[in-house]
Design an enzyme around this catalytic site. Sequence first.
Site, PDB file in Angstrom:
ATOM      1  N   CYS A 320       0.832  -1.203   0.000  1.00 36.07           N
ATOM      2  CA  CYS A 320       0.000   0.000   0.000  1.00 36.07           C
ATOM      3  C   CYS A 320       0.865   1.251   0.000  1.00 36.07           C
ATOM      4  O   CYS A 320       0.346   2.363   0.130  1.00 36.07           O
ATOM      5  CB  CYS A 320      -0.933   0.009   1.223  1.00 36.07           C
ATOM      6  SG  CYS A 320      -0.072   0.008   2.806  1.00 36.07           S
ATOM      7  N   GLU A 354      -1.577   1.235  -4.920  1.00 35.53           N
ATOM      8  CA  GLU A 354      -1.235  -0.073  -4.356  1.00 35.53           C
ATOM      9  C   GLU A 354      -0.680  -0.942  -5.477  1.00 35.53           C
ATOM     10  O   GLU A 354      -1.165  -0.895  -6.612  1.00 35.53           O
ATOM     11  CB  GLU A 354      -2.443  -0.712  -3.688  1.00 35.53           C
ATOM     12  CG  GLU A 354      -3.013   0.151  -2.596  1.00 35.53           C
ATOM     13  CD  GLU A 354      -3.612  -0.613  -1.430  1.00 35.53           C
ATOM     14  OE1 GLU A 354      -3.584  -1.860  -1.457  1.00 35.53           O
ATOM     15  OE2 GLU A 354      -4.125   0.052  -0.505  1.00 35.53           O
TER      16      GLU A 354
END
Length: 362
Positions: A320, A354
């Site tokens: 992330c 991400e």
Amino acid sequence: MALHRVNPEDYSQQLQQKAARLCERFREYTDLEPEVFPSPPSHYRLRAEFKVWQEKGKAHYAMYRQGEYKQPFIIEEFTVGSELMNRLMPQVLEAVNASEVLRRRLFSAEFLTTLDGDALVTLIYHKKLDEEWEREARALQDRLGFPVLGRSRKQKLVLERDYVIERLQIGDRTYEYKQVEGSFTQPNGEICRAMIGWAKDACQDSEGDLLELYCGNGNFTIPLCEHFDKALATEISKVSVASAQENIRANGITNLDIVRLSSEEFTQAIDRVRPFRRLRDIDLDSYDFSTVLVDPPRAGLDADTCAMVARFPRILYISCNPDTQLDNLAELSKTHRIERFALFDQFPYTDHTETGLLLVRR
């Protein structure tokens, strides 16, 4: 959650720009173009927390711009939220404003929904919740048709349940997940499905066993188990471990064990630095790990964990935070090459990106 401009007509162009920036950032390590997994352009977010701004005896949903916590941004519409969330939000606010008991000292409201149509509403207060509050909250729960949960300092009042059940169709199978209020779940349901599908595809025809660090409630581990002889997963959160155990049983998984260890602790365990009672029923020597899956927090992998992960033939690295993933790649690229590269647009209309990497030993 940051405030941002949402215009579905601009989404495709914004995603192309995000992919181009990602390519440039990873160019030192790969010439691959990322596999791009777009989000639905609206109604993609399954969970959200709103501050409750109270003025002249009336409550409003609100958010705050960073550094401007005395200047609320009143939420009149929330098109990034799921359609179910958007149906529930006005009903909850109407009930709150019609009840002094529900409104007084309410400062936050959280909505947790699923692709499968389940929902949970949490109301958070600066007061002790009593029997009068419970009566009003139960009436709201009956009206909504979904559970309501109350929180205040050192108090959690569960009227029915504190979780939702999500069912995700991945390929030709449906997986069931218990998602507990307050624990981590993927906020974008369709991107979650895409991430799992991509990881499963990357693990086709795998041999040996799987290790997963930071497994949460088993979101990735459970669907990936069918591609391996055995799997071992670790997670530090007690709530997530308990959910993972229930999800293992709900999905009929028989080749997966979950242990409550941090990544640092597992690194110490596998290197025989120290023993752990939580591993007393696990024979680490019985595993033939061929693949490790990591989905770390924004800080990325610590140096010791990164060194341990580098010993595996195949690394699936979901991130992330591309910044810390790139920091880890500076070490991992010494032993591994990037075979697959993916962009998952978890948060459209933002700079957040991400990524997924399949790293194979050189």
